[in-house]
Design a protein around this motif. Structure first.
Motif, PDB file in Angstrom:
ATOM      1  N   TYR A   1       0.806  -1.225   0.000  1.00 46.69           N
ATOM      2  CA  TYR A   1       0.000   0.000   0.000  1.00 46.69           C
ATOM      3  C   TYR A   1       0.840   1.278   0.000  1.00 46.69           C
ATOM      4  O   TYR A   1       0.310   2.380   0.105  1.00 46.69           O
ATOM      5  N   GLU A   2       2.158   1.115  -0.127  1.00 51.63           N
ATOM      6  CA  GLU A   2       3.045   2.278  -0.203  1.00 51.63           C
ATOM      7  C   GLU A   2       2.647   3.151  -1.393  1.00 51.63           C
ATOM      8  O   GLU A   2       2.466   2.665  -2.514  1.00 51.63           O
ATOM      9  N   GLY A   3       2.492   4.440  -1.155  1.00 55.19           N
ATOM     10  CA  GLY A   3       2.181   5.394  -2.215  1.00 55.19           C
ATOM     11  C   GLY A   3       0.720   5.428  -2.625  1.00 55.19           C
ATOM     12  O   GLY A   3       0.357   6.142  -3.562  1.00 55.19           O
ATOM     13  N   ILE A   4      -0.127   4.681  -1.947  1.00 57.45           N
ATOM     14  CA  ILE A   4      -1.549   4.598  -2.292  1.00 57.45           C
ATOM     15  C   ILE A   4      -2.368   5.279  -1.192  1.00 57.45           C
ATOM     16  O   ILE A   4      -2.022   5.203  -0.011  1.00 57.45           O
ATOM     17  N   THR A   5      -3.450   5.909  -1.544  1.00 53.08           N
ATOM     18  CA  THR A   5      -4.310   6.562  -0.553  1.00 53.08           C
ATOM     19  C   THR A   5      -5.284   5.559   0.060  1.00 53.08           C
ATOM     20  O   THR A   5      -5.566   4.505  -0.517  1.00 53.08           O
ATOM     21  N   THR A   6      -5.819   5.906   1.209  1.00 53.57           N
ATOM     22  CA  THR A   6      -6.827   5.059   1.861  1.00 53.57           C
ATOM     23  C   THR A   6      -8.035   4.878   0.947  1.00 53.57           C
ATOM     24  O   THR A   6      -8.580   3.772   0.838  1.00 53.57           O
ATOM     25  N   GLU A   7      -8.448   5.934   0.273  1.00 54.60           N
ATOM     26  CA  GLU A   7      -9.605   5.854  -0.623  1.00 54.60           C
ATOM     27  C   GLU A   7      -9.363   4.834  -1.736  1.00 54.60           C
ATOM     28  O   GLU A   7     -10.254   4.062  -2.093  1.00 54.60           O
ATOM     29  N   GLU A   8      -8.154   4.820  -2.283  1.00 54.95           N
ATOM     30  CA  GLU A   8      -7.820   3.853  -3.337  1.00 54.95           C
ATOM     31  C   GLU A   8      -7.830   2.427  -2.786  1.00 54.95           C
ATOM     32  O   GLU A   8      -8.320   1.502  -3.444  1.00 54.95           O
ATOM     33  N   ILE A   9      -7.296   2.234  -1.591  1.00 54.83           N
ATOM     34  CA  ILE A   9      -7.292   0.901  -0.981  1.00 54.83           C
ATOM     35  C   ILE A   9      -8.720   0.424  -0.735  1.00 54.83           C
ATOM     36  O   ILE A   9      -9.051  -0.741  -0.974  1.00 54.83           O
ATOM     37  N   ARG A  10      -9.584   1.334  -0.309  1.00 53.74           N
ATOM     38  CA  ARG A  10     -10.966   0.964   0.003  1.00 53.74           C
ATOM     39  C   ARG A  10     -11.784   0.579  -1.231  1.00 53.74           C
ATOM     40  O   ARG A  10     -12.863   0.018  -1.090  1.00 53.74           O
ATOM     41  N   GLU A  11     -11.263   0.839  -2.410  1.00 51.33           N
ATOM     42  CA  GLU A  11     -11.956   0.386  -3.620  1.00 51.33           C
ATOM     43  C   GLU A  11     -11.958  -1.142  -3.696  1.00 51.33           C
ATOM     44  O   GLU A  11     -12.863  -1.734  -4.271  1.00 51.33           O
ATOM     45  N   THR A  12     -10.942  -1.773  -3.097  1.00 53.54           N
ATOM     46  CA  THR A  12     -10.886  -3.240  -3.094  1.00 53.54           C
ATOM     47  C   THR A  12     -11.028  -3.843  -1.693  1.00 53.54           C
ATOM     48  O   THR A  12     -11.353  -5.019  -1.554  1.00 53.54           O
ATOM     49  N   VAL A  13     -10.776  -3.035  -0.647  1.00 49.83           N
ATOM     50  CA  VAL A  13     -10.910  -3.498   0.739  1.00 49.83           C
ATOM     51  C   VAL A  13     -11.777  -2.477   1.484  1.00 49.83           C
ATOM     52  O   VAL A  13     -11.267  -1.551   2.115  1.00 49.83           O
ATOM     53  N   PRO A  14     -13.116  -2.613   1.398  1.00 53.47           N
ATOM     54  CA  PRO A  14     -14.016  -1.644   2.037  1.00 53.47           C
ATOM     55  C   PRO A  14     -13.711  -1.479   3.535  1.00 53.47           C
ATOM     56  O   PRO A  14     -13.454  -2.463   4.236  1.00 53.47           O
ATOM     57  N   GLY A  15     -13.712  -0.237   3.974  1.00 50.51           N
ATOM     58  CA  GLY A  15     -13.515   0.069   5.388  1.00 50.51           C
ATOM     59  C   GLY A  15     -12.073  -0.027   5.876  1.00 50.51           C
ATOM     60  O   GLY A  15     -11.811   0.106   7.070  1.00 50.51           O
ATOM     61  N   TRP A  16     -11.112  -0.228   4.937  1.00 53.48           N
ATOM     62  CA  TRP A  16      -9.725  -0.411   5.349  1.00 53.48           C
ATOM     63  C   TRP A  16      -9.189   0.803   6.082  1.00 53.48           C
ATOM     64  O   TRP A  16      -9.432   1.954   5.704  1.00 53.48           O
ATOM     65  N   THR A  17      -8.442   0.543   7.179  1.00 55.44           N
ATOM     66  CA  THR A  17      -7.559   1.536   7.802  1.00 55.44           C
ATOM     67  C   THR A  17      -6.309   0.783   8.238  1.00 55.44           C
ATOM     68  O   THR A  17      -6.338  -0.437   8.435  1.00 55.44           O
ATOM     69  N   ILE A  18      -5.228   1.491   8.431  1.00 58.38           N
ATOM     70  CA  ILE A  18      -3.991   0.865   8.902  1.00 58.38           C
ATOM     71  C   ILE A  18      -4.184   0.316  10.301  1.00 58.38           C
ATOM     72  O   ILE A  18      -3.515  -0.621  10.715  1.00 58.38           O
ATOM     73  N   TRP A  19      -5.129   0.883  11.039  1.00 62.70           N
ATOM     74  CA  TRP A  19      -5.369   0.484  12.425  1.00 62.70           C
ATOM     75  C   TRP A  19      -6.198  -0.798  12.544  1.00 62.70           C
ATOM     76  O   TRP A  19      -6.131  -1.483  13.562  1.00 62.70           O
ATOM     77  N   SER A  20      -6.983  -1.096  11.524  1.00 59.55           N
ATOM     78  CA  SER A  20      -7.922  -2.208  11.644  1.00 59.55           C
ATOM     79  C   SER A  20      -7.692  -3.354  10.658  1.00 59.55           C
ATOM     80  O   SER A  20      -8.297  -4.414  10.813  1.00 59.55           O
ATOM     81  N   HIS A  21      -6.860  -3.137   9.669  1.00 64.61           N
ATOM     82  CA  HIS A  21      -6.649  -4.135   8.625  1.00 64.61           C
ATOM     83  C   HIS A  21      -5.148  -4.321   8.367  1.00 64.61           C
ATOM     84  O   HIS A  21      -4.359  -3.418   8.644  1.00 64.61           O
ATOM     85  N   PRO A  22      -4.770  -5.455   7.780  1.00 70.17           N
ATOM     86  CA  PRO A  22      -3.357  -5.652   7.459  1.00 70.17           C
ATOM     87  C   PRO A  22      -2.915  -4.813   6.257  1.00 70.17           C
ATOM     88  O   PRO A  22      -3.745  -4.360   5.469  1.00 70.17           O
ATOM     89  N   ALA A  23      -1.608  -4.638   6.158  1.00 71.28           N
ATOM     90  CA  ALA A  23      -0.970  -4.019   4.991  1.00 71.28           C
ATOM     91  C   ALA A  23      -0.145  -5.119   4.342  1.00 71.28           C
ATOM     92  O   ALA A  23       0.955  -5.414   4.808  1.00 71.28           O
ATOM     93  N   PRO A  24      -0.659  -5.762   3.299  1.00 70.71           N
ATOM     94  CA  PRO A  24       0.057  -6.892   2.687  1.00 70.71           C
ATOM     95  C   PRO A  24       1.496  -6.531   2.340  1.00 70.71           C
ATOM     96  O   PRO A  24       1.761  -5.490   1.741  1.00 70.71           O
ATOM     97  N   GLY A  25       2.409  -7.384   2.765  1.00 69.29           N
ATOM     98  CA  GLY A  25       3.824  -7.147   2.499  1.00 69.29           C
ATOM     99  C   GLY A  25       4.458  -6.131   3.424  1.00 69.29           C
ATOM    100  O   GLY A  25       5.644  -5.835   3.309  1.00 69.29           O
ATOM    101  N   GLY A  26       3.686  -5.570   4.364  1.00 68.94           N
ATOM    102  CA  GLY A  26       4.194  -4.565   5.291  1.00 68.94           C
ATOM    103  C   GLY A  26       4.160  -5.045   6.726  1.00 68.94           C
ATOM    104  O   GLY A  26       4.051  -6.243   6.992  1.00 68.94           O
ATOM    105  N   GLU A  27       4.226  -4.106   7.654  1.00 68.75           N
ATOM    106  CA  GLU A  27       4.220  -4.436   9.075  1.00 68.75           C
ATOM    107  C   GLU A  27       2.798  -4.549   9.610  1.00 68.75           C
ATOM    108  O   GLU A  27       1.913  -3.799   9.204  1.00 68.75           O
ATOM    109  N   SER A  28       2.628  -5.423  10.578  1.00 68.10           N
ATOM    110  CA  SER A  28       1.364  -5.511  11.311  1.00 68.10           C
ATOM    111  C   SER A  28       1.413  -4.522  12.480  1.00 68.10           C
ATOM    112  O   SER A  28       2.493  -4.049  12.860  1.00 68.10           O
ATOM    113  N   ALA A  29       0.268  -4.249  13.058  1.00 67.41           N
ATOM    114  CA  ALA A  29       0.219  -3.372  14.229  1.00 67.41           C
ATOM    115  C   ALA A  29       1.072  -3.945  15.360  1.00 67.41           C
ATOM    116  O   ALA A  29       1.748  -3.198  16.081  1.00 67.41           O
ATOM    117  N   GLU A  30       1.074  -5.259  15.493  1.00 68.37           N
ATOM    118  CA  GLU A  30       1.863  -5.902  16.550  1.00 68.37           C
ATOM    119  C   GLU A  30       3.356  -5.716  16.311  1.00 68.37           C
ATOM    120  O   GLU A  30       4.127  -5.490  17.251  1.00 68.37           O
TER     121      GLU A  30
END
Length: 196
Positions: free
Chosen positions: A92-121
């Protein structure tokens, strides 16, 4: 604890203006971001009740937006560390939340994973490692951390002993300053997101 911890978010970048997730990408400050960074030095002087050059240990993220913010604020960086890098947004690097939500409704970094990135933990564990070292230094002097928005919000939550996902409740604007301390041994937010 006699001393305080200060968090400085880097000044404005082109991607922070348009909401693009900026983790690993190393982009510069905008002219407005440079002005914000200079003003942050004055804000820090007011919070610390003394010159920005007063004794403190200053750590910075290795991204040039953070290093430039520190320099323009008048801070001499003692250590550059990846521990202060922004959350790794992976795919999701370089992508806006709105763009991510086109394929993952309701996505936020706080509530959903970032594929290939870090988890909240993972981000929380990194924040905990950083804070462990910071707590030792705070016995002798203030510490100033110059970094990024999401990661600094996680630092606030971990300072308070809260899960990383509680960072959604704390806003940090470009070049905003936060002061953390304690009240009789209980971790406390002294000032949050003080504008530059």
């Amino acid at each position: 604890m006699d001393h305080r911890l200060y968090l400085i978010r880097h000044g404005q970048t082109e991607w922070s203006v348009n909401g693009r997730h900026t983790g690993r990408t190393d982009i510069p400050l905008t002219p407005t971001g440079e002005e914000q960074a200079r003003a942050t030095g004055k804000t820090l002087e007011k919070l610390r009740d003394g010159p920005v050059t007063a004794p403190a240990r200053v750590l910075a993220s290795p991204r040039r937006r953070a290093l430039a913010t520190a320099e323009l604020a008048g801070l001499a960086v003692d250590e550059v560390t990846e521990e202060l890098a922004e959350w790794d947004y992976g795919d999701y690097e370089g992508i806006t939340t709105e763009e991510i939500r086109e394929t993952v409704p309701g996505w936020t970094i706080w509530s959903h994973p970032a594929p290939g990135g870090e988890s909240a933990e993972q981000v929380a564990a990194r924040a905990d490692r950083l804070l462990a070292g910071v707590r030792e230094t705070l016995a002798d002097r203030d510490v100033i951390l110059v970094g990024h928005g999401h990661f600094s919000r996680v630092l606030v939550t971990r300072w308070l002993g809260l899960p990383a996902v509680y960072g959604v409740h704390f806003g940090l604007d470009p070049a905003g300053a936060t002061e953390l301390g304690d009240e009789r041994g209980t971790p406390q937010i002294k000032h949050l997101n003080v504008p530059s």
